[in-house]
Design a protein around this motif. Structure first.
Motif, short mmCIF file in Angstrom:
data_model
loop_
_atom_site.label_atom_id
_atom_site.label_comp_id
_atom_site.label_asym_id
_atom_site.label_seq_id
_atom_site.Cartn_x
_atom_site.Cartn_y
_atom_site.Cartn_z
N ILE A 56 0.86 -1.60 0.17
CA ILE A 56 0.17 -0.35 0.30
C ILE A 56 0.72 1.81 -0.46
CG2 ILE A 56 -2.00 -0.47 1.11
CD1 ILE A 56 -0.95 -0.23 3.53
N GLN A 57 0.34 2.61 0.01
CA GLN A 57 0.77 3.52 0.17
C GLN A 57 1.51 4.17 1.42
OE1 GLN A 57 -2.28 5.93 -1.55
NE2 GLN A 57 -1.60 6.43 -4.15
N ILE A 58 2.79 4.87 0.76
CA ILE A 58 3.73 4.99 2.18
C ILE A 58 3.81 6.33 1.79
CG2 ILE A 58 5.54 5.11 3.55
CD1 ILE A 58 6.88 1.99 2.49
N LYS A 59 3.45 7.29 3.24
CA LYS A 59 3.69 8.87 3.01
C LYS A 59 5.06 8.77 4.66
CE LYS A 59 -0.29 11.32 1.94
NZ LYS A 59 -1.12 12.77 3.07
N ALA A 60 5.97 9.40 3.88
CA ALA A 60 7.06 9.30 5.05
C ALA A 60 6.69 10.66 5.66
CB ALA A 60 8.29 8.90 4.17
N MET A 61 7.38 10.31 7.19
CA MET A 61 7.15 12.17 8.27
C MET A 61 8.06 12.74 7.57
SD MET A 61 5.39 14.38 10.26
CE MET A 61 4.51 13.35 10.83
N VAL A 62 8.19 13.86 7.51
CA VAL A 62 9.27 15.13 7.23
C VAL A 62 9.63 15.22 8.56
CG1 VAL A 62 10.60 16.09 6.04
CG2 VAL A 62 9.91 14.25 5.05
N ARG A 63 9.98 14.65 9.83
CA ARG A 63 10.76 16.03 10.75
C ARG A 63 11.46 15.72 11.23
NH1 ARG A 63 7.32 15.86 16.46
NH2 ARG A 63 7.16 17.89 17.53
N PRO A 64 12.68 16.87 11.31
CA PRO A 64 14.10 16.62 11.78
C PRO A 64 13.83 16.57 13.87
CG PRO A 64 13.72 18.85 11.25
CD PRO A 64 12.73 18.16 11.11
N CYS A 65 13.05 16.67 14.35
CA CYS A 65 13.15 17.06 15.71
C CYS A 65 12.10 17.13 16.87
CB CYS A 65 14.49 17.68 16.32
SG CYS A 65 14.00 20.15 15.98
N ALA A 66 11.65 17.26 18.12
CA ALA A 66 10.74 17.55 18.64
C ALA A 66 10.56 18.35 19.25
CB ALA A 66 10.77 16.36 20.04
N GLY A 67 9.16 19.01 19.36
CA GLY A 67 9.44 20.09 20.02
C GLY A 67 7.67 20.89 18.97
N GLY A 68 7.93 21.88 18.51
CA GLY A 68 7.27 22.49 18.06
C GLY A 68 7.50 22.34 16.11
N PHE A 69 7.43 23.14 15.34
CA PHE A 69 7.25 23.28 14.29
C PHE A 69 8.71 24.53 13.94
CE2 PHE A 69 3.41 20.82 15.75
CZ PHE A 69 3.68 19.69 15.35
N LEU A 70 8.97 25.13 14.64
CA LEU A 70 9.85 26.49 14.54
C LEU A 70 11.13 25.70 14.29
CD1 LEU A 70 10.09 29.52 14.00
CD2 LEU A 70 10.27 29.12 16.13
N TYR A 71 11.82 25.60 13.45
CA TYR A 71 12.71 25.50 12.74
C TYR A 71 13.92 26.28 12.45
CZ TYR A 71 10.11 20.89 12.24
OH TYR A 71 8.95 20.54 12.62
N THR A 72 16.06 25.59 12.19
CA THR A 72 16.38 26.20 12.22
C THR A 72 17.11 26.64 10.60
OG1 THR A 72 17.56 24.54 12.14
CG2 THR A 72 17.56 26.25 14.69
N LYS A 73 17.72 27.18 9.99
CA LYS A 73 17.64 27.18 8.65
C LYS A 73 18.65 25.27 8.73
CE LYS A 73 18.68 31.84 7.50
NZ LYS A 73 19.92 33.18 6.99
N ASP A 74 19.86 25.10 9.18
CA ASP A 74 20.20 23.47 9.36
C ASP A 74 19.10 22.19 9.53
OD1 ASP A 74 22.41 24.78 9.34
OD2 ASP A 74 23.69 24.61 10.80
N GLU A 75 18.47 22.89 10.42
CA GLU A 75 17.12 21.85 10.52
C GLU A 75 16.17 22.20 8.70
OE1 GLU A 75 16.28 21.57 14.71
OE2 GLU A 75 15.17 23.44 13.95
N ILE A 76 15.91 22.85 7.92
CA ILE A 76 15.29 23.23 7.08
C ILE A 76 16.06 22.41 6.52
CG2 ILE A 76 14.31 24.71 5.37
CD1 ILE A 76 12.75 24.70 7.74
N LYS A 77 17.32 22.22 5.83
CA LYS A 77 18.28 22.05 5.22
C LYS A 77 17.97 20.66 5.14
CE LYS A 77 21.53 21.82 2.08
NZ LYS A 77 21.80 22.04 0.81
N GLN A 78 17.91 19.72 6.45
CA GLN A 78 18.03 18.10 7.08
C GLN A 78 16.91 18.25 5.90
OE1 GLN A 78 18.66 17.43 11.00
NE2 GLN A 78 17.25 14.93 10.58
N MET A 79 15.33 18.89 6.09
CA MET A 79 14.64 18.29 5.77
C MET A 79 14.34 18.38 4.18
SD MET A 79 11.72 21.00 8.47
CE MET A 79 9.80 20.12 7.45
N GLU A 80 15.05 19.20 3.54
CA GLU A 80 15.38 19.13 2.47
C GLU A 80 16.14 17.83 1.66
OE1 GLU A 80 17.28 22.43 1.87
OE2 GLU A 80 15.68 23.88 1.44
#
Length: 213
Positions: A56-80
């Motif tokens: 079946i279809q798989i959606k993958a979570m893209v979330r580099p760290c726990a907590g909220g959803f305000l990310y640093t530039k490095d974390e956004i780069k990791q998400m990319e």
């Protein structure tokens, strides 16, 4: 709105859960690690193992760290980088969300990540339930980010039942353009009731096809 439930999406973090979810009738997975912290990006090893055992279809979570959803530039780069990886693996979709310092969805960053993800299915997750105005940000996604295909939401409330009125409003606006994946304590026991209240054809939960044990 649809006249029937089309998607039962199981929120999972192990190979065993994925296999059992498919066997019990789930027709899509949201694959995460660390569900104790509301889900983080799954590992390459977990993804490979799951892809080898389910159809079946798989959606993958893209979330580099726990907590909220305000990310640093490095974390956004990791998400990319994670999005690019999932794209290379042929995953059906990715799920992510990013907020601003003043607690709204970060529309420019979401748009950039969504553009990178295409042609995968792109879903903005329950970050939208944590913002100042869930309805306003849903409308912004609808009008400004056509690359986003779906929103995983409980209508800004703790549960889908609590948020049912807004979820119905979101479903009516979103239509096929921006699908509402209903979340928030959705189970195999209450999914039919929620469908009657909300009308969205897509539902998500850890127990969407019963406990995965």
């Amino acid at each position: 709105m649809s006249s029937k439930i089309l998607v039962r999406e199981a929120c999972v973090e192990t190979v065993a859960e994925c296999v059992l979810a498919e066997r019990r009738g789930a027709n899509r997975l949201e694959l995460c690690s660390d569900l104790a912290n509301d889900g983080l990006t799954p590992s390459e090893e977990l993804l490979d193992a799951v892809m080898a055992q389910v159809d079946i279809q798989i959606k993958a979570m893209v979330r580099p760290c726990a907590g909220g959803f305000l990310y640093t530039k490095d974390e956004i780069k990791q998400m990319e980088e994670e999005i690019a990886f999932f794209k290379s693996k042929g995953v059906y979709g990715v799920v992510f969300g990013v907020t601003t310092a003043d607690n709204n969805l970060d529309i420019p960053v979401i748009k950039r990540l969504a553009e990178l993800a295409k042609p995968m299915n792109v879903c903005v997750h329950k970050a939208i339930d944590s913002v100042n105005d869930t309805w306003a940000d849903f409308q912004r996604l609808y009008h400004e980010v056509p690359e986003v295909d779906a929103v995983l939401t409980s209508g800004g409330e703790p549960t889908a039942k609590d948020g049912a009125a807004l979820l119905r409003k979101m479903t009516e606006l979103g239509g096929e353009k921006l699908k509402v994946v209903v979340a928030g304590k959705v189970t195999n026991d209450n999914i039919d009731e929620l469908f009657e209240l909300i009308g969205s054809p897509e539902y998500h939960g850890k127990k969407i096809v019963g406990p995965l044990v």
